[in-house]
Design a protein around this motif. Structure first.
Motif, PDB file in Angstrom:
ATOM      1  N   ILE A   1       4.519  -3.176   8.684  1.00  0.00           N
ATOM      2  CA  ILE A   1       3.716  -2.748   7.535  1.00  0.00           C
ATOM      3  C   ILE A   1       4.580  -2.700   6.267  1.00  0.00           C
ATOM      4  O   ILE A   1       4.114  -3.032   5.181  1.00  0.00           O
ATOM      5  CB  ILE A   1       3.012  -1.397   7.823  1.00  0.00           C
ATOM      6  N   ALA A   2       5.846  -2.332   6.414  1.00  0.00           N
ATOM      7  CA  ALA A   2       6.740  -2.373   5.246  1.00  0.00           C
ATOM      8  C   ALA A   2       6.823  -3.800   4.708  1.00  0.00           C
ATOM      9  O   ALA A   2       6.788  -4.029   3.490  1.00  0.00           O
ATOM     10  CB  ALA A   2       8.133  -1.863   5.619  1.00  0.00           C
ATOM     11  N   TYR A   3       6.906  -4.768   5.619  1.00  0.00           N
ATOM     12  CA  TYR A   3       6.971  -6.175   5.203  1.00  0.00           C
ATOM     13  C   TYR A   3       5.670  -6.603   4.523  1.00  0.00           C
ATOM     14  O   TYR A   3       5.680  -7.173   3.434  1.00  0.00           O
ATOM     15  CB  TYR A   3       7.254  -7.059   6.425  1.00  0.00           C
ATOM     16  N   LEU A   4       4.536  -6.292   5.162  1.00  0.00           N
ATOM     17  CA  LEU A   4       3.244  -6.737   4.622  1.00  0.00           C
ATOM     18  C   LEU A   4       2.902  -6.011   3.318  1.00  0.00           C
ATOM     19  O   LEU A   4       2.178  -6.555   2.482  1.00  0.00           O
ATOM     20  CB  LEU A   4       2.142  -6.545   5.670  1.00  0.00           C
ATOM     21  N   ALA A   5       3.432  -4.788   3.145  1.00  0.00           N
ATOM     22  CA  ALA A   5       3.194  -4.051   1.906  1.00  0.00           C
ATOM     23  C   ALA A   5       3.964  -4.671   0.742  1.00  0.00           C
ATOM     24  O   ALA A   5       3.673  -4.385  -0.424  1.00  0.00           O
ATOM     25  CB  ALA A   5       3.598  -2.587   2.081  1.00  0.00           C
ATOM     26  N   GLN A   6       4.953  -5.489   1.053  1.00  0.00           N
ATOM     27  CA  GLN A   6       5.770  -6.107   0.004  1.00  0.00           C
ATOM     28  C   GLN A   6       5.539  -7.608  -0.105  1.00  0.00           C
ATOM     29  O   GLN A   6       6.164  -8.273  -0.927  1.00  0.00           O
ATOM     30  CB  GLN A   6       7.263  -5.829   0.282  1.00  0.00           C
ATOM     31  N   HIS A   7       4.698  -8.166   0.767  1.00  0.00           N
ATOM     32  CA  HIS A   7       4.409  -9.604   0.744  1.00  0.00           C
ATOM     33  C   HIS A   7       2.890  -9.776   0.746  1.00  0.00           C
ATOM     34  O   HIS A   7       2.275  -9.976   1.798  1.00  0.00           O
ATOM     35  CB  HIS A   7       5.055 -10.302   1.939  1.00  0.00           C
ATOM     36  N   HIS A   8       2.324  -9.696  -0.474  1.00  0.00           N
ATOM     37  CA  HIS A   8       0.865  -9.622  -0.582  1.00  0.00           C
ATOM     38  C   HIS A   8       0.183 -10.889  -0.099  1.00  0.00           C
ATOM     39  O   HIS A   8      -0.907 -10.841   0.456  1.00  0.00           O
ATOM     40  CB  HIS A   8       0.488  -9.295  -2.030  1.00  0.00           C
ATOM     41  N   ASP A   9       0.827 -12.044  -0.333  1.00  0.00           N
ATOM     42  CA  ASP A   9       0.196 -13.296   0.113  1.00  0.00           C
ATOM     43  C   ASP A   9       0.099 -13.342   1.636  1.00  0.00           C
ATOM     44  O   ASP A   9      -0.893 -13.805   2.190  1.00  0.00           O
ATOM     45  CB  ASP A   9       0.985 -14.504  -0.419  1.00  0.00           C
ATOM     46  N   ARG A  10       1.137 -12.835   2.318  1.00  0.00           N
ATOM     47  CA  ARG A  10       1.114 -12.813   3.786  1.00  0.00           C
ATOM     48  C   ARG A  10       0.023 -11.866   4.283  1.00  0.00           C
ATOM     49  O   ARG A  10      -0.701 -12.155   5.225  1.00  0.00           O
ATOM     50  CB  ARG A  10       2.462 -12.337   4.348  1.00  0.00           C
ATOM     51  N   ARG A  11      -0.046 -10.688   3.644  1.00  0.00           N
ATOM     52  CA  ARG A  11      -1.049  -9.709   4.059  1.00  0.00           C
ATOM     53  C   ARG A  11      -2.449 -10.274   3.841  1.00  0.00           C
ATOM     54  O   ARG A  11      -3.325 -10.109   4.687  1.00  0.00           O
ATOM     55  CB  ARG A  11      -0.882  -8.397   3.299  1.00  0.00           C
ATOM     56  N   ARG A  12      -2.631 -10.948   2.711  1.00  0.00           N
ATOM     57  CA  ARG A  12      -3.955 -11.498   2.403  1.00  0.00           C
ATOM     58  C   ARG A  12      -4.398 -12.517   3.463  1.00  0.00           C
ATOM     59  O   ARG A  12      -5.566 -12.586   3.817  1.00  0.00           O
ATOM     60  CB  ARG A  12      -3.938 -12.145   1.009  1.00  0.00           C
ATOM     61  N   GLN A  13      -3.451 -13.273   3.994  1.00  0.00           N
ATOM     62  CA  GLN A  13      -3.798 -14.221   5.062  1.00  0.00           C
ATOM     63  C   GLN A  13      -4.420 -13.488   6.252  1.00  0.00           C
ATOM     64  O   GLN A  13      -5.375 -13.955   6.863  1.00  0.00           O
ATOM     65  CB  GLN A  13      -2.536 -14.945   5.562  1.00  0.00           C
ATOM     66  N   ILE A  14      -3.860 -12.331   6.590  1.00  0.00           N
ATOM     67  CA  ILE A  14      -4.355 -11.566   7.743  1.00  0.00           C
ATOM     68  C   ILE A  14      -5.705 -10.938   7.418  1.00  0.00           C
ATOM     69  O   ILE A  14      -6.609 -10.909   8.247  1.00  0.00           O
ATOM     70  CB  ILE A  14      -3.322 -10.479   8.147  1.00  0.00           C
ATOM     71  N   VAL A  15      -5.849 -10.454   6.172  1.00  0.00           N
ATOM     72  CA  VAL A  15      -7.113  -9.827   5.762  1.00  0.00           C
ATOM     73  C   VAL A  15      -8.234 -10.864   5.776  1.00  0.00           C
ATOM     74  O   VAL A  15      -9.340 -10.604   6.267  1.00  0.00           O
ATOM     75  CB  VAL A  15      -6.966  -9.198   4.358  1.00  0.00           C
ATOM     76  N   GLU A  16      -7.925 -12.054   5.248  1.00  0.00           N
ATOM     77  CA  GLU A  16      -8.970 -13.069   5.119  1.00  0.00           C
ATOM     78  C   GLU A  16      -9.296 -13.735   6.447  1.00  0.00           C
ATOM     79  O   GLU A  16     -10.406 -14.224   6.651  1.00  0.00           O
ATOM     80  CB  GLU A  16      -8.554 -14.121   4.076  1.00  0.00           C
ATOM     81  N   ARG A  17      -8.321 -13.786   7.333  1.00  0.00           N
ATOM     82  CA  ARG A  17      -8.566 -14.463   8.620  1.00  0.00           C
ATOM     83  C   ARG A  17      -8.116 -13.564   9.771  1.00  0.00           C
ATOM     84  O   ARG A  17      -7.044 -13.762  10.359  1.00  0.00           O
ATOM     85  CB  ARG A  17      -7.828 -15.810   8.642  1.00  0.00           C
ATOM     86  N   PRO A  18      -8.957 -12.566  10.109  1.00  0.00           N
ATOM     87  CA  PRO A  18      -8.570 -11.609  11.161  1.00  0.00           C
ATOM     88  C   PRO A  18      -8.270 -12.275  12.511  1.00  0.00           C
ATOM     89  O   PRO A  18      -7.554 -11.691  13.329  1.00  0.00           O
ATOM     90  CB  PRO A  18      -9.803 -10.693  11.277  1.00  0.00           C
ATOM     91  N   GLU A  19      -8.777 -13.486  12.711  1.00  0.00           N
ATOM     92  CA  GLU A  19      -8.493 -14.166  13.979  1.00  0.00           C
ATOM     93  C   GLU A  19      -7.009 -14.552  14.088  1.00  0.00           C
ATOM     94  O   GLU A  19      -6.541 -14.932  15.165  1.00  0.00           O
ATOM     95  CB  GLU A  19      -9.400 -15.398  14.156  1.00  0.00           C
ATOM     96  N   LEU A  20      -6.279 -14.431  12.976  1.00  0.00           N
ATOM     97  CA  LEU A  20      -4.843 -14.747  13.008  1.00  0.00           C
ATOM     98  C   LEU A  20      -3.986 -13.538  13.390  1.00  0.00           C
ATOM     99  O   LEU A  20      -2.754 -13.643  13.436  1.00  0.00           O
ATOM    100  CB  LEU A  20      -4.384 -15.272  11.647  1.00  0.00           C
ATOM    101  N   VAL A  21      -4.620 -12.398  13.659  1.00  0.00           N
ATOM    102  CA  VAL A  21      -3.828 -11.197  13.945  1.00  0.00           C
ATOM    103  C   VAL A  21      -2.910 -11.406  15.154  1.00  0.00           C
ATOM    104  O   VAL A  21      -1.749 -10.972  15.148  1.00  0.00           O
ATOM    105  CB  VAL A  21      -4.731  -9.950  14.136  1.00  0.00           C
ATOM    106  N   GLY A  22      -3.414 -12.084  16.192  1.00  0.00           N
ATOM    107  CA  GLY A  22      -2.571 -12.333  17.373  1.00  0.00           C
ATOM    108  C   GLY A  22      -1.295 -13.073  17.002  1.00  0.00           C
ATOM    109  O   GLY A  22      -0.192 -12.691  17.412  1.00  0.00           O
ATOM    110  N   ALA A  23      -1.436 -14.127  16.218  1.00  0.00           N
ATOM    111  CA  ALA A  23      -0.266 -14.903  15.779  1.00  0.00           C
ATOM    112  C   ALA A  23       0.612 -14.053  14.865  1.00  0.00           C
ATOM    113  O   ALA A  23       1.845 -14.137  14.914  1.00  0.00           O
ATOM    114  CB  ALA A  23      -0.714 -16.169  15.050  1.00  0.00           C
TER     115      ALA A  23
END
Lengths: 404, 68
Positions: free
Chosen positions: A253-275
């Motif tokens: 979460i520290a990483y995703l809180a500082q890398h908004h583009d990466r976090r947005r990928q997960i938000v927009e495509r929840p099916e990528l959570v496993g990866a």
């Protein structure tokens, strides 16, 4: 300090225990693999080998006859080897035969719903506030509550259990005061043996469905486990069950809180959570290293290792090795097609709790990003990572408040 | 069935569980979490070839092999 400066190629030595390394280990790993693939632990002239390249780490994980886990020489306050962590094959397999089914994918599948409910309750408590200390309010209570329910241990005692595992994993003594650290670990170990002795008595008299009841009443090779064997399992469970998923959530979460583009990928495509879970585990490898002891003379990369030498398998360095993961080994790549990381170790000692950890991480990432898609690190926040297992002491986040 | 077949070295499998996460139509877990090949004789169903490749490539222990 530049974390890569903790590698000293001229002395063929390195120090992975510095806080600067724990905070940003990738430059340290990179230099270690390139300039010093088998390094001594700084301050120890000989007899400690830090192994960092993927192929070498993989070999060591898979060859317990050379790189033994019989680490009773490493004092973490225990009277006997922890089971199954510090037991070698073939003995090791009989314990795993008993324990694996309780933590296998089908045995824990039912937890998906319960962990989802728990994750949402924890998020409910801070969603309307617009800020939280993610470590204290989620990373700690989430996996610890699941673990205490599984083991049938009282939630009210969580503070005591957390103090015990911290006393052993990251003893709060003056840095470098090894005697004080050892004494704290000894006292803690004795307190744990005494406490779990009482738990075993209770489970003998009042068996339930919890894991400790199952160990008390379970059998290996046609006999029940001795009291000492069950204590040696409980010791490991407190260390393994209450720390590692917390550290993984903190790092992720520290990483995703500082890398908004990466976090947005997960938000927009929840099916990528496993990866995403696999990639976060690989890139951050929260358990930086595992330990082994050399059982028979062996030479690796021109370095002679002799029986009794201690070995640190730097899992995080292996997991960012370009030889295995390609030129983007140090990037977070959700489209990575081959991801054979060793964040859970490998070989016969593959983390017993890995299936549970993956379930908890997947559910947490799904619910967090569904509920709070935009979060960031609080301005000016300084993150303090602990060496060895990379917990973050406080992880202050801000986000748009959401009505609960 | 395609002409592709997967084999498992059960001694090498330690139960990382990557195969049945990536290709649940081909692999499942036994009670210990170790790999079980679900299809008859390890034959890969038509249309599952890519998933089979991915699962085999992602085994950290190299316990799976594909034969074409």
């Amino acid at each position: 300090m530049d974390p890569a400066a903790a590698v000293y190629p001229e002395q063929r030595a390195a120090n992975p225990y510095l806080p600067e390394v724990a905070a940003d280990p990738i430059p340290f790993y990179r230099r270690l693999r390139a300039e010093c693939p088998i390094a001594n632990l700084e301050g120890f002239a000989e007899g400690t080998h830090i192994i960092s390249r993927y192929e070498d780490v993989k070999f060591a994980l898979r060859h317990p006859e050379i790189f033994s886990s019989d680490l009773v020489a490493v004092d973490i306050g225990q009277d006997r080897p922890l089971i199954p962590l510090q037991i070698d094959p073939p003995e090791h397999a009989k314990y795993r035969r008993l324990m694996d089914p309780f933590l296998g994918p089908s045995a824990i599948a039912y937890l998906d719903e319960e962990t989802r409910k728990l994750a949402n309750e924890l998020i409910d408590a801070f969603a309307a506030r617009g800020s939280c200390d993610f470590h204290a309010e989620f990373s700690v209570p989430y996996p610890c509550t699941v673990f205490l329910q599984l083991t049938g241990l009282p939630l009210e005692e969580l503070g005591t259990f957390l103090r015990w595992k911290d006393n052993i994993i990251r003893p709060d003594v003056d840095p470098g005061d090894l005697d004080a650290a050892q004494q704290l670990r000894r006292e803690t170990g004795q307190a744990m043996y005494a406490y779990f002795g009482g738990v075993i008595d209770d489970r003998l008299a009042n068996p339930g469905e919890d894991l400790i009841s199952r160990f008390v009443h379970g059998e290996v090779e046609g006999r029940t486990l001795s009291r000492e064997e069950i204590l040696d399992i409980c010791y490991l469970f407190i260390l393994g069950g209450l720390d590692t998923v917390t550290a993984t959530l903190d790092c992720s979460i520290a990483y995703l809180a500082q890398h908004h583009d990466r976090r947005r990928q997960i938000v927009e495509r929840p099916e990528l959570v496993g990866a995403a879970v696999e990639e976060l585990l690989r890139l951050h490898t929260p358990v930086m290293q595992v330990l082994r002891v050399v059982a028979t003379e062996y030479e690796m990369n021109g370095v002679k290792m002799k029986p009794g030498d201690h070995v640190m398998l730097m899992l995080g360095a292996a997991d960012t090795d370009t030889e295995e993961f390609g030129v983007d080994a140090e990037d977070f790549a959700l489209d990575r097609t081959v991801n054979r990381h060793f964040a859970f170790g490998g070989g016969p000692h593959r983390c017993l709790g890995s299936h549970l950890a993956r379930l908890e991480l997947r559910v947490a990432l799904e619910e967090l990003h569904r509920r709070l898609p935009d979060y960031a690190l609080t301005d000016g926040a300084e993150l303090h990572y602990s060496p060895g297992i990379r917990e973050i002491a406080h992880l202050p986040l801000v986000f748009e408040p959401v009505a609960v | 069935m395609s002409a592709m077949r997967v084999t498992l070295d059960a001694e090498a499998c330690v139960g990382h569980g990557r195969c049945y996460a990536l290709a649940p139509d081909i692999f499942s877990a036994n009670d210990q979490g170790h790999c079980v090949i679900k299809t008859d004789d390890g034959l890969i169903p038509v249309g599952s070839e890519d998933r089979a490749h991915q699962a085999v490539a992602n085994c950290p222990e190299g316990a799976l092999r594909l034969e074409e």
